[in-house]
Motif scaffolding. Structure first.
Motif, mmCIF file in Angstrom:
data_model
loop_
_atom_site.group_PDB
_atom_site.id
_atom_site.type_symbol
_atom_site.label_atom_id
_atom_site.label_comp_id
_atom_site.label_asym_id
_atom_site.label_seq_id
_atom_site.Cartn_x
_atom_site.Cartn_y
_atom_site.Cartn_z
ATOM 1 N N ASP A 64 0.623 -1.412 0.160
ATOM 2 C CA ASP A 64 -0.279 0.071 0.093
ATOM 3 C C ASP A 64 0.664 1.649 -0.019
ATOM 4 O O ASP A 64 0.878 1.728 0.983
ATOM 5 N N GLN A 65 2.305 0.939 -1.065
ATOM 6 C CA GLN A 65 2.546 1.895 -1.152
ATOM 7 C C GLN A 65 2.428 3.334 -2.522
ATOM 8 O O GLN A 65 2.249 2.444 -3.603
ATOM 9 N N THR A 77 0.023 15.232 8.137
ATOM 10 C CA THR A 77 1.317 15.202 7.248
ATOM 11 C C THR A 77 1.732 14.424 6.782
ATOM 12 O O THR A 77 1.450 14.091 5.012
ATOM 13 N N VAL A 78 2.187 13.274 7.279
ATOM 14 C CA VAL A 78 3.354 12.612 6.617
ATOM 15 C C VAL A 78 2.212 11.411 6.221
ATOM 16 O O VAL A 78 2.655 10.706 5.184
ATOM 17 N N GLY A 82 0.544 8.787 1.097
ATOM 18 C CA GLY A 82 -1.201 8.455 0.199
ATOM 19 C C GLY A 82 -1.314 7.405 1.217
ATOM 20 O O GLY A 82 -1.951 6.498 0.513
ATOM 21 N N VAL A 83 -1.238 7.488 2.778
ATOM 22 C CA VAL A 83 -2.081 6.095 3.355
ATOM 23 C C VAL A 83 -2.940 7.048 5.105
ATOM 24 O O VAL A 83 -2.545 7.899 4.765
ATOM 25 N N LEU A 84 -3.560 5.749 5.263
ATOM 26 C CA LEU A 84 -3.754 6.573 6.821
ATOM 27 C C LEU A 84 -2.445 5.890 8.034
ATOM 28 O O LEU A 84 -3.236 6.867 8.939
ATOM 29 N N THR A 120 -5.487 0.917 6.531
ATOM 30 C CA THR A 120 -3.389 1.322 6.677
ATOM 31 C C THR A 120 -3.724 2.194 5.644
ATOM 32 O O THR A 120 -2.891 3.319 5.556
ATOM 33 N N SER A 121 -4.867 2.264 4.562
ATOM 34 C CA SER A 121 -4.311 2.421 3.252
ATOM 35 C C SER A 121 -5.515 3.732 2.314
ATOM 36 O O SER A 121 -6.568 3.360 3.726
ATOM 37 N N LEU A 122 -5.527 4.426 1.422
ATOM 38 C CA LEU A 122 -6.402 5.048 1.811
ATOM 39 C C LEU A 122 -7.476 4.725 0.222
ATOM 40 O O LEU A 122 -6.933 3.321 -0.490
ATOM 41 N N PRO A 123 -9.303 4.520 0.192
ATOM 42 C CA PRO A 123 -9.459 3.858 -1.208
ATOM 43 C C PRO A 123 -9.070 4.234 -2.064
ATOM 44 O O PRO A 123 -9.321 5.226 -2.832
ATOM 45 N N TYR A 124 -8.436 3.144 -3.173
ATOM 46 C CA TYR A 124 -8.019 3.865 -4.312
ATOM 47 C C TYR A 124 -8.979 3.419 -4.990
ATOM 48 O O TYR A 124 -8.369 4.275 -6.657
#
Length: 883
Positions: free
Chosen positions: A586-587, A673-674, A679-681, A868-872
């Motif tokens: 998820d990078q 900010t990080v 581009g993650v949660l 862990t990640s944004l909905p892509y």
């Protein structure tokens, strides 16, 4: 004797007229080589293009170019009529009656009447044919003459056998189809005279020539077969066939004039075409003053360097000459070398690489033969002389060991060069807005190409080491891991055959490189003739999610490469996953691209103590029409693995490379900010440290209580602030207590605690609630008011600490112990005087509240799952695409 000379000698013996150009053609086509545009990349005069007339204006050049194109069109039309006559295909405007006398003993003749009738008047398309019947044998033949002859071969009175018919007409129908397609396309491009005159600068035909020359291999088969076909025609003495062979006609022009040919003359036409006409369209040698050059110049010489057709026509010239040189080489068997297993030395692959064997970077032309690897240096000759290759070194493939080094070479500072290239590109785009700035645009393009050559030499970072049994080692550098793997695969495939190397004649072998090379120019993107609307300019974002299908658990990372100009970095890699059958990342990788057309993706397995291995690779075509500002999820097959990724593209004008915003550090920066930057949660530093602790620290006594060394923790912190991939690599070999220490340090250095300070008083009040169910409902409800990165990161950490406590019998870390360690880092009381309302908390109770809040959350059995990640893929119309 070479094929062309043999054909001419045979035709002269049969009294077939041949134009007296054979000596000049042999000199120019078979001996003079195509012009290279590369010298040393550090030489400002390194690029040499075919000359363009300097005595006329660009407008006059384009007018001459238009005349040449019209001459080519007329030549193609004549050639098609000749092929039609050879195949006995009638014109739609005519009805032709041919009588074939067939006899095997010359004592019996039967008439085969071929009646070609025209289709309904006004109907376009090929003519329709009546059925062909042999009244003596009472069998039906195919409407096509070749099939008719083949059918007649099965009778008791054959004219030619089936094998002879196939030999005589070998590849002729295919050649006609290729040239018919080229003729129709070229005619459509040219259009009417007035229309072309208005847009002749924008008129592009280079792709048509490239498409046609890509089928030039058909001529190779025809040439190889020509001697057999001509022998059959010469030996066939049946009156029926001789009558046909001596009375074939072709209609010429609008006046329908008919030209009579012999079968031999028509059969010679394709050979004449490939040795004269094909190169006459493009060759720059002024000595070849045949009928095509006299109208008035060849196409390449009348095409300005800045025209989009220029590169395509150069490539067409190179392919044509390489083909003819190959034909010439194949006719000289004395140059071939027989290896073990009866194989012959052949050129398998060639291209440009950076050689470091002499202590400095040098751009070299590498040739891979069946049994050896040859490194050469190109030497450009003056006008009128032949270009040459100089020998550098060679390595036998027998027992050759390859090793590609995963650790990249330290990149050289090319920022100044990239900035200059960017500004030159901007100038070039401005110059191309009108034909009046032709000369200025040509100079800018030449400078850009020279700088791109320097970038090819300075930018490679991937190292391929060659170790021979004689303990000699060579090192080659590549700017693309994908290209390196293609070379490695090609070499490895040959080394598996264990072919014995025959010591080469280095002078002869190096001298033949000019003729045998398949790649003439370095991969200059500035020479591309693609339309701007077919390429990407802006920000390309690639989110690498996960992989599946691995045969065994491995630490895997994904490498992504994009093409385009060298202004910005064109390659990026994910961090290495934990040892797993289903790795996930998820990078998000981001590229600033200009002129991008393709994206290459590789899946690489990383093993401790062993060389990395590439599990699979694939190439994606970047279609501007299929990309948008919304994420689109796709599944890409990479060998044994399938990688799921998402793409989005935001077109926008590019800023100069030097003004690009630098990557912010991770430690001491607000978590929102990080998370937004990555581009993650859940920030990668949290996920990577948690994964590493779970991989090898779950049974470590006092994990999270016993800290690692200060030096290791500081080194990991610096790595995460600068390069995620390097940091994850360090994690693999650093003491696990240092990894847990980095995770604690990250939360401790957050400017705002993970649980916002404003929630401290509310959580303290909830602790006084006696009913456990009510207390937990209130705490979870309050947690929902946190910002998304804070909430999901906190939940992710809580689930991890619960798993750590499950091994408390071994690691001695209970939920209370873990709450005691993390409580002060995750929750802080408000500071008096900073605008926070409510009474201050006594320091003695502060720690109690911090520990009790975290302990309560850890005791919850129904914690929500962390995302862990944004909905892509938020668009319901976006579906997963398998590539």
């Amino acid at each position: 004797m070479e094929v062309y000379q043999e054909a001419v000698a045979y035709l002269e013996s049969q009294h077939v007229p041949v134009e007296e150009e054979t000596e000049v053609l042999e000199e120019d086509v078979f001996q003079e080589e195509a012009v290279s545009c590369y010298l040393s990349p550090l030489n400002t005069e390194s690029i040499d293009f075919p000359d363009t007339p300097t005595s006329c204006s660009p407008e006059e050049m384009l007018e001459r170019r238009l005349v040449v194109l019209k001459g080519i069109l007329e030549s193609e039309e004549v050639y098609l009529r000749e092929l039609d006559a050879l195949l006995m295909v009638s014109s739609p405007q005519n009805t032709v009656i041919l009588t074939l006398q067939s006899s095997s003993t010359c004592s019996h003749f039967s008439s085969l009447i071929l009646i070609f009738r025209r289709e309904r008047a006004g109907c376009c398309g090929p003519p329709m044919f009546d059925q062909l019947t042999d009244p003596a044998s009472s069998f039906s033949l195919s409407p096509k003459p070749m099939k008719a002859l083949r059918a007649a071969a099965g009778t008791s009175q054959p004219v030619l056998s089936s094998q002879q018919v196939q030999t005589v007409f070998y590849h002729v129908p295919e050649l006609r189809e290729v040239h018919q397609t080229f003729y129709s396309s070229l005619k459509a491009r040219l259009g009417s005279g007035e229309e072309v005159g208005m847009r002749h600068f924008e008129l592009e035909v280079g792709d048509l020539f490239l498409k046609m020359v890509n089928h030039i291999g058909l001529y190779g088969g025809f040439i190889e077969n020509y001697e057999k076909a001509a022998d059959i025609v010469r030996r066939c003495t049946h009156p029926s066939f001789r009558t046909l062979a001596e009375s074939m006609f072709s209609n010429h022009g609008a006046d329908k004039a008919r030209t009579k040919y012999t079968f031999e003359a028509l059969l010679y036409k394709p050979l004449d075409r490939v040795t004269k006409t094909t190169l006459a369209l493009l060759v720059r040698a002024p000595r070849m003053m045949n009928r095509f050059i006299q109208r008035p110049r060849d196409l390449l010489k009348t095409t300005p360097e800045e025209h989009r057709d220029y590169a395509a026509l150069q490539e067409t010239l190179r392919l044509s000459r390489s083909f003819l040189s190959g034909v010439n080489e194949s006719s000289q068997s004395k140059r071939e070398v027989t290896l073990s297993h009866g194989m012959r030395r052949q050129l398998i692959r060639d291209g440009f690489v950076v050689d470091t064997s002499e202590g400095e970077r040098s751009l070299r032309h590498l040739f891979l033969y069946t049994d050896l690897l040859l490194c050469t240096r190109f030497k450009h000759a003056g006008r009128g002389k032949q270009d040459q290759y100089r020998f550098c070194w060679y390595v036998p493939l027998g027992d050759l060991r390859l090793r590609w080094v995963a650790d990249q070479e330290p990149p050289l500072d090319t920022s100044i060069l990239r900035t200059k290239m960017f500004h030159l590109r901007q100038q070039l785009q401005r110059h191309l807005k009108g034909p009046k700035a032709v000369s200025l645009a040509a100079r800018s393009r030449k400078k850009l190409e020279q700088m791109e050559l320097m970038m090819i030499t300075l930018s490679p970072v991937y190292r391929l080491e060659l170790h021979s049994p004689s303990h000699k080692s060579r090192a080659l550098l590549f700017s693309s891991l994908y290209e390196l793997e293609e070379w490695r695969e090609a070499i490895h495939k040959l080394t598996r055959d264990n072919i014995e190397t025959v010591p080469p004649d280095l002078l002869t072998l190096t001298g033949a490189c000019v003729k045998l090379r398949m790649t003439q120019h370095p991969p200059l993107h500035s020479s591309s003739a693609e339309e701007d609307d077919r390429t990407l300019c802006g920000t390309l974002s690639v989110a690498i999610h996960s992989a599946s299908g691995l045969q065994e658990p491995a630490c895997v990372y994904v490498s992504v490469e994009v093409d385009g100009y060298e202004f910005y970095d064109r390659l990026a890699q994910t961090h290495s996953s934990v040892h797993s059958l289903s790795p996930h990342w998820d990078q998000e990788l981001s590229f600033q691209v200009d002129g991008a057309q393709n994206m290459r993706v590789l899946c690489v397995s990383q093993s401790d103590g062993q060389d990395d291995s590439i599990l699979g690779k694939n190439t994606m075509k970047l279609e501007p029409k299929s990309l948008s500002r919304r994420w689109r999820r796709q599944t890409l097959a990479l060998g044994q693995a399938e990688v799921t990724l998402s793409l989005k593209f935001c077109p926008h004008p590019l800023d100069p490379p030097g003004s690009a915003a630098q990557r912010l550090p991770v430690f001491g920066v607000a978590i929102e900010t990080v998370a937004q930057q990555e581009g993650v949660l859940v920030p990668h530093v949290v996920r990577c440290c948690v994964e590493e602790v779970e991989r090898r620290g779950m049974d470590e006594v006092g994990i999270y209580r016993i800290s690692g060394t200060t030096g290791d923790i500081g080194a990991l912190k610096a790595a995460f602030n600068s390069n995620l991939r390097e940091a994850v690599t360090r994690l693999r070999s650093t003491e696990v207590n240092a990894v847990s220490g980095v995770l604690k340090l990250y939360f401790r250095e957050l400017p705002e605690p993970l649980i916002p300070t404003a929630m401290f008083q509310s959580l303290a009040k909830i602790l006084d609630v006696q009913d456990w169910s009510t207390k937990m409902d209130s705490m979870l409800s309050l947690l929902q008011s946190c910002p998304d990165p804070n909430r999901h990161t906190f939940l992710y950490l809580l689930h991890h600490l619960q798993r750590v406590a499950q091994s408390q019998d071994v690691n001695k870390m209970s939920l209370l112990n873990l709450a005691t360690v993390f409580g002060p880092s995750l929750l802080r009381p408000p500071v008096a005087g900073l605008g926070h309302n409510g009474p201050t908390v006594d320091i003695s109770q502060e720690v109690v509240i911090q520990v009790q809040v975290i302990f309560c959350y850890l005791q919850c059995n129904n914690l929500p799952e962390a995302q862990t990640s944004l909905p892509y893929s938020e668009d319901p119309e976006d579906e997963t695409t398998h590539l």
